[in-house]
Structure formats: C-alpha cells, structure tokens
Scaffold this motif. Structure first.
Motif, PDB file in Angstrom:
ATOM      1  N   GLU A  63       0.824  -1.214   0.000  1.00 19.87           N
ATOM      2  CA  GLU A  63       0.000   0.000   0.000  1.00 19.87           C
ATOM      3  C   GLU A  63       0.853   1.257   0.000  1.00 19.87           C
ATOM      4  O   GLU A  63       0.535   2.238  -0.678  1.00 19.87           O
ATOM      5  CB  GLU A  63      -0.908   0.014   1.236  1.00 19.87           C
ATOM      6  CG  GLU A  63      -2.147  -0.846   1.128  1.00 19.87           C
ATOM      7  CD  GLU A  63      -3.030  -0.684   2.353  1.00 19.87           C
ATOM      8  OE1 GLU A  63      -4.241  -0.604   2.180  1.00 19.87           O
ATOM      9  OE2 GLU A  63      -2.497  -0.658   3.486  1.00 19.87           O
ATOM     10  N   GLY A  66       1.898   3.186  -3.191  1.00 22.10           N
ATOM     11  CA  GLY A  66       0.927   4.014  -3.903  1.00 22.10           C
ATOM     12  C   GLY A  66       0.719   5.372  -3.275  1.00 22.10           C
ATOM     13  O   GLY A  66      -0.075   6.173  -3.782  1.00 22.10           O
ATOM     14  N   HIS A  95      -2.434  14.599  -9.611  1.00 23.15           N
ATOM     15  CA  HIS A  95      -2.425  13.769  -8.422  1.00 23.15           C
ATOM     16  C   HIS A  95      -2.449  14.631  -7.154  1.00 23.15           C
ATOM     17  O   HIS A  95      -1.897  15.732  -7.121  1.00 23.15           O
ATOM     18  CB  HIS A  95      -1.188  12.874  -8.385  1.00 23.15           C
ATOM     19  CG  HIS A  95      -1.231  11.760  -9.392  1.00 23.15           C
ATOM     20  ND1 HIS A  95      -1.279  10.437  -9.018  1.00 23.15           N
ATOM     21  CD2 HIS A  95      -1.239  11.775 -10.742  1.00 23.15           C
ATOM     22  CE1 HIS A  95      -1.315   9.677 -10.103  1.00 23.15           C
ATOM     23  NE2 HIS A  95      -1.280  10.464 -11.165  1.00 23.15           N
ATOM     24  N   THR A 109      -4.755   8.204   8.307  1.00 20.14           N
ATOM     25  CA  THR A 109      -5.476   7.813   7.099  1.00 20.14           C
ATOM     26  C   THR A 109      -4.886   8.598   5.946  1.00 20.14           C
ATOM     27  O   THR A 109      -4.685   9.818   6.055  1.00 20.14           O
ATOM     28  CB  THR A 109      -6.976   8.092   7.217  1.00 20.14           C
ATOM     29  OG1 THR A 109      -7.546   7.172   8.159  1.00 20.14           O
ATOM     30  CG2 THR A 109      -7.684   7.907   5.884  1.00 20.14           C
ATOM     31  N   VAL A 111      -5.138   9.612   1.788  1.00 19.59           N
ATOM     32  CA  VAL A 111      -6.078   9.740   0.673  1.00 19.59           C
ATOM     33  C   VAL A 111      -5.276  10.145  -0.566  1.00 19.59           C
ATOM     34  O   VAL A 111      -4.632  11.196  -0.583  1.00 19.59           O
ATOM     35  CB  VAL A 111      -7.150  10.808   0.952  1.00 19.59           C
ATOM     36  CG1 VAL A 111      -8.163  10.865  -0.195  1.00 19.59           C
ATOM     37  CG2 VAL A 111      -7.844  10.556   2.282  1.00 19.59           C
ATOM     38  N   ASP A 139     -10.658   9.522  -9.511  1.00 21.99           N
ATOM     39  CA  ASP A 139     -10.274   8.305  -8.797  1.00 21.99           C
ATOM     40  C   ASP A 139      -9.755   8.659  -7.404  1.00 21.99           C
ATOM     41  O   ASP A 139      -9.217   9.754  -7.182  1.00 21.99           O
ATOM     42  CB  ASP A 139      -9.197   7.555  -9.579  1.00 21.99           C
ATOM     43  CG  ASP A 139      -8.951   6.153  -9.023  1.00 21.99           C
ATOM     44  OD1 ASP A 139      -9.864   5.607  -8.383  1.00 21.99           O
ATOM     45  OD2 ASP A 139      -7.840   5.627  -9.214  1.00 21.99           O
ATOM     46  N   CYS A 140      -9.917   7.730  -6.480  1.00 17.96           N
ATOM     47  CA  CYS A 140      -9.472   7.980  -5.106  1.00 17.96           C
ATOM     48  C   CYS A 140      -9.186   6.657  -4.419  1.00 17.96           C
ATOM     49  O   CYS A 140      -9.922   5.684  -4.587  1.00 17.96           O
ATOM     50  CB  CYS A 140     -10.568   8.726  -4.351  1.00 17.96           C
ATOM     51  SG  CYS A 140      -9.991   9.508  -2.840  1.00 17.96           S
ATOM     52  N   ARG A 141      -8.081   6.614  -3.657  1.00 15.28           N
ATOM     53  CA  ARG A 141      -7.716   5.429  -2.879  1.00 15.28           C
ATOM     54  C   ARG A 141      -7.452   5.830  -1.442  1.00 15.28           C
ATOM     55  O   ARG A 141      -6.981   6.941  -1.183  1.00 15.28           O
ATOM     56  CB  ARG A 141      -6.476   4.742  -3.472  1.00 15.28           C
ATOM     57  CG  ARG A 141      -6.735   4.066  -4.812  1.00 15.28           C
ATOM     58  CD  ARG A 141      -5.474   3.492  -5.411  1.00 15.28           C
ATOM     59  NE  ARG A 141      -4.524   4.537  -5.739  1.00 15.28           N
ATOM     60  CZ  ARG A 141      -3.305   4.640  -5.221  1.00 15.28           C
ATOM     61  NH1 ARG A 141      -2.888   3.761  -4.339  1.00 15.28           N
ATOM     62  NH2 ARG A 141      -2.502   5.612  -5.583  1.00 15.28           N
ATOM     63  N   PHE A 142      -7.751   4.904  -0.540  1.00 15.30           N
ATOM     64  CA  PHE A 142      -7.603   5.167   0.886  1.00 15.30           C
ATOM     65  C   PHE A 142      -6.732   4.088   1.521  1.00 15.30           C
ATOM     66  O   PHE A 142      -6.729   2.934   1.087  1.00 15.30           O
ATOM     67  CB  PHE A 142      -8.971   5.165   1.575  1.00 15.30           C
ATOM     68  CG  PHE A 142      -9.949   6.141   1.009  1.00 15.30           C
ATOM     69  CD1 PHE A 142      -9.971   7.460   1.430  1.00 15.30           C
ATOM     70  CD2 PHE A 142     -10.859   5.743   0.037  1.00 15.30           C
ATOM     71  CE1 PHE A 142     -10.867   8.371   0.901  1.00 15.30           C
ATOM     72  CE2 PHE A 142     -11.766   6.639  -0.508  1.00 15.30           C
ATOM     73  CZ  PHE A 142     -11.770   7.954  -0.074  1.00 15.30           C
ATOM     74  N   ALA A 143      -5.983   4.487   2.536  1.00 19.48           N
ATOM     75  CA  ALA A 143      -5.196   3.532   3.313  1.00 19.48           C
ATOM     76  C   ALA A 143      -5.153   4.014   4.761  1.00 19.48           C
ATOM     77  O   ALA A 143      -5.163   5.224   5.032  1.00 19.48           O
ATOM     78  CB  ALA A 143      -3.788   3.400   2.755  1.00 19.48           C
ATOM     79  N   HIS A 208     -17.422   9.282   0.497  1.00 16.73           N
ATOM     80  CA  HIS A 208     -16.846   8.307   1.422  1.00 16.73           C
ATOM     81  C   HIS A 208     -16.781   8.959   2.802  1.00 16.73           C
ATOM     82  O   HIS A 208     -16.460  10.145   2.926  1.00 16.73           O
ATOM     83  CB  HIS A 208     -15.438   7.901   0.978  1.00 16.73           C
ATOM     84  CG  HIS A 208     -15.348   7.577  -0.485  1.00 16.73           C
ATOM     85  ND1 HIS A 208     -15.450   6.290  -0.969  1.00 16.73           N
ATOM     86  CD2 HIS A 208     -15.177   8.384  -1.568  1.00 16.73           C
ATOM     87  CE1 HIS A 208     -15.329   6.312  -2.297  1.00 16.73           C
ATOM     88  NE2 HIS A 208     -15.169   7.563  -2.676  1.00 16.73           N
ATOM     89  N   ARG A 222     -16.377  12.921  -4.737  1.00 12.16           N
ATOM     90  CA  ARG A 222     -15.847  12.924  -6.099  1.00 12.16           C
ATOM     91  C   ARG A 222     -16.965  13.325  -7.050  1.00 12.16           C
ATOM     92  O   ARG A 222     -17.927  12.587  -7.230  1.00 12.16           O
ATOM     93  CB  ARG A 222     -15.313  11.537  -6.462  1.00 12.16           C
ATOM     94  CG  ARG A 222     -14.185  11.045  -5.558  1.00 12.16           C
ATOM     95  CD  ARG A 222     -13.648   9.706  -6.031  1.00 12.16           C
ATOM     96  NE  ARG A 222     -14.516   8.598  -5.675  1.00 12.16           N
ATOM     97  CZ  ARG A 222     -14.652   7.494  -6.404  1.00 12.16           C
ATOM     98  NH1 ARG A 222     -14.030   7.381  -7.564  1.00 12.16           N
ATOM     99  NH2 ARG A 222     -15.437   6.514  -5.990  1.00 12.16           N
TER     100      ARG A 222
END
Length: 275
Positions: A63, A66, A95, A109, A111, A139-143, A208, A222
């Motif tokens: 993870e 990214g 980005h 967290t 984003v 687009d969006c990713r979370f960790a 989200h 988004r």
C-alpha cells in the motif's frame, strides 16, 4: 424566466471562496518532524516535514508504494494533535495526497486522488454505466495505519462509518458562500449552493465517510460533472470543517487548482427512515 445556472471550473470556485473564508491557520505541529507510517498491509513509508515542503517516501512495496511524493504542503489542525496535511506531488500532474495524522493516538489515514484526463471526462454517463464504471471519472484510494509502530490486531484504525447518514447540514464558507449537504447513504450525498458563485446548482455525487474520533469525520467526495475531489474534516462538536477542494484551474486541463476550504456548520435536521 430565470437564467439556467452554469457549472464552473474549480479555479473559478476557488476565486469565489477566497475572500474572508473560514479556513484554519497553518499548523506548525509537523514542522521538522519525521514520522514512519505503518500501513495495514505491513508496508511502510517515511514522512519528512520541512519548513517549505514535505516528502512521503515508500520504504517497502505494498500500500505504501501508492502513497508517495514531494511538494509544498498545507497543514491544519481542527482538533489538538490531529493534523490534516495536504499537497500535490511534484511531477505527478493531476495527483493529490492528503494525510490525516492523529499524533496523540498514533493513527493515520491517507487519501490519494487522481483527476481524470480530458478524454475520460468527455465520455457520457451512459457509456460509463454500460461499462460498469462509476459515474465520476475522479479516482481515489484510501489507506489506514499506525504512526511509528506496526499495525496489530488490536490497533484501533480509522474506519468507514454511517454516522453521518441522514444528516442535513448547512455550511457557511464565507460571507458570500453557503451550501447544503444531505448525506443520503453509504455511497452518495447531495449538495446545493444556497449562496455564492454556484448559486442554484445542485447534484448527487459519490462520497466516502470515515470516523476519526467522537463526532469527528473525514468526508471525501468525487464529482462527476466538473472533475472535483473534496477532502474535508467535519467536526460536529465544534460545528466546524476544514479541508480542500482539488480540480482543474480552467477547462483546458493544463493547470490545477488545490485550494483550502473551511466552514461554520449548522445541523438542520436528521432523517431516520422507518423501514
């Protein structure tokens, strides 16, 4: 007969929000600090925060790989020891990286947002539905993870929540800008501009929700018409928000707009469906 309201680029939205906005001041809590971020999958990254810029470097694959980049940042603190750090990674056009860092509890967290290319925005909503894609091309990713210590089975990581669902809130961003949000379900919310540069506009968009602490939430949306990513902390104790809106400066997709927003919140009502 009234004129048809027109959707505007994010850059024009930034110009409308800027005067006398309710954004928080810069927070120095992270300056000069180096933090190691341990992601839930076991990967790691290093966050180095300097006076002018910050650098997020992946130390292992997974993870963390990214979520990396370097750039000038904004840091704000809506609650003690909780910092929202946001920047646009240099050399990665379109980005965005945002981090919510809970320094007291050692949690974070991340984003990662990506704006779509012009040809992706030009595709019709119907073609996206036929392809089984989301209506928005943003687009969006979370960790999630821990700061300076590995994640264990007992780590109380930030998590998705339904606690905002049913709320109808009003947000005053400045003397001239006021919006209403209704949090419909776990996937969508609706907004309308009550006063300001988008007055008369409204839509339903993908969103989200994450719970950070009692009555403190990370809300990300988004948009599908004008490509827009919003990353905002909502504090229902203080009735205050702070975050950012990210999109293209104009309609040619060559320049970016990433501007801070903050609002005074008012809870109008809470709908509970009897099903």
């Amino acid at each position: 007969m009234s004129n048809q309201p027109v959707f505007i680029p994010v850059g024009d939205l930034a110009d409308g929000f800027a005067p006398e906005s309710h954004i928080l001041p810069f927070s120095p809590l992270l300056q000069g600090r180096q933090l190691q971020l341990h992601f839930a999958d076991g990967s790691r990254a290093r966050l180095q925060v300097n006076a002018a810029d910050c650098q997020l470097t992946a130390l292992t694959d997974g993870e963390a790989s990214g979520f990396s980049g370097q750039g000038r940042y904004r840091a704000s603190s809506l609650r003690p020891d909780i910092v929202l750090l946001d920047f646009l990674p240099e050399g990665q056009h379109g980005h965005s990286l945002s981090l919510v860092l809970d320094l007291a509890h050692g949690l974070f967290t991340a984003v990662a947002g990506v704006l779509p290319r012009e040809e992706d925005v030009a595709r019709s909503a119907f073609s996206r539905v036929l392809s089984g894609e989301a209506l928005t091309a943003v687009d969006c990713r979370f960790a999630h993870g821990c700061i300076d210590q590995p994640v264990t089975a007992h780590s109380a990581l930030h998590h998705s929540t339904d606690e905002l669902i049913g709320l109808r809130n009003q947000y005053r961003y400045s003397p001239t800008e006021c919006y209403e949000h209704i949090y419909l379900n776990s996937h969508f919310y609706t907004w309308q501009c009550l006063q300001g540069v988008e007055q008369g506009l409204a839509d339903v968009d993908r969103c989200h929700y994450f719970k950070l602490a009692e009555q403190l939430y990370l809300f990300v949306w988004r948009e599908k018409i004008v490509p827009t990513l919003g990353v905002v902390l909502i504090d229902l104790q203080q009735l205050k928000t702070d975050g950012k809106i990210f999109g293209y400066q104009g309609n040619d997709f060559s320049a970016l707009s990433n501007f801070p927003v903050g609002a005074i919140a008012q809870i109008l009502n809470h709908t509970r469906h009897a099903l």
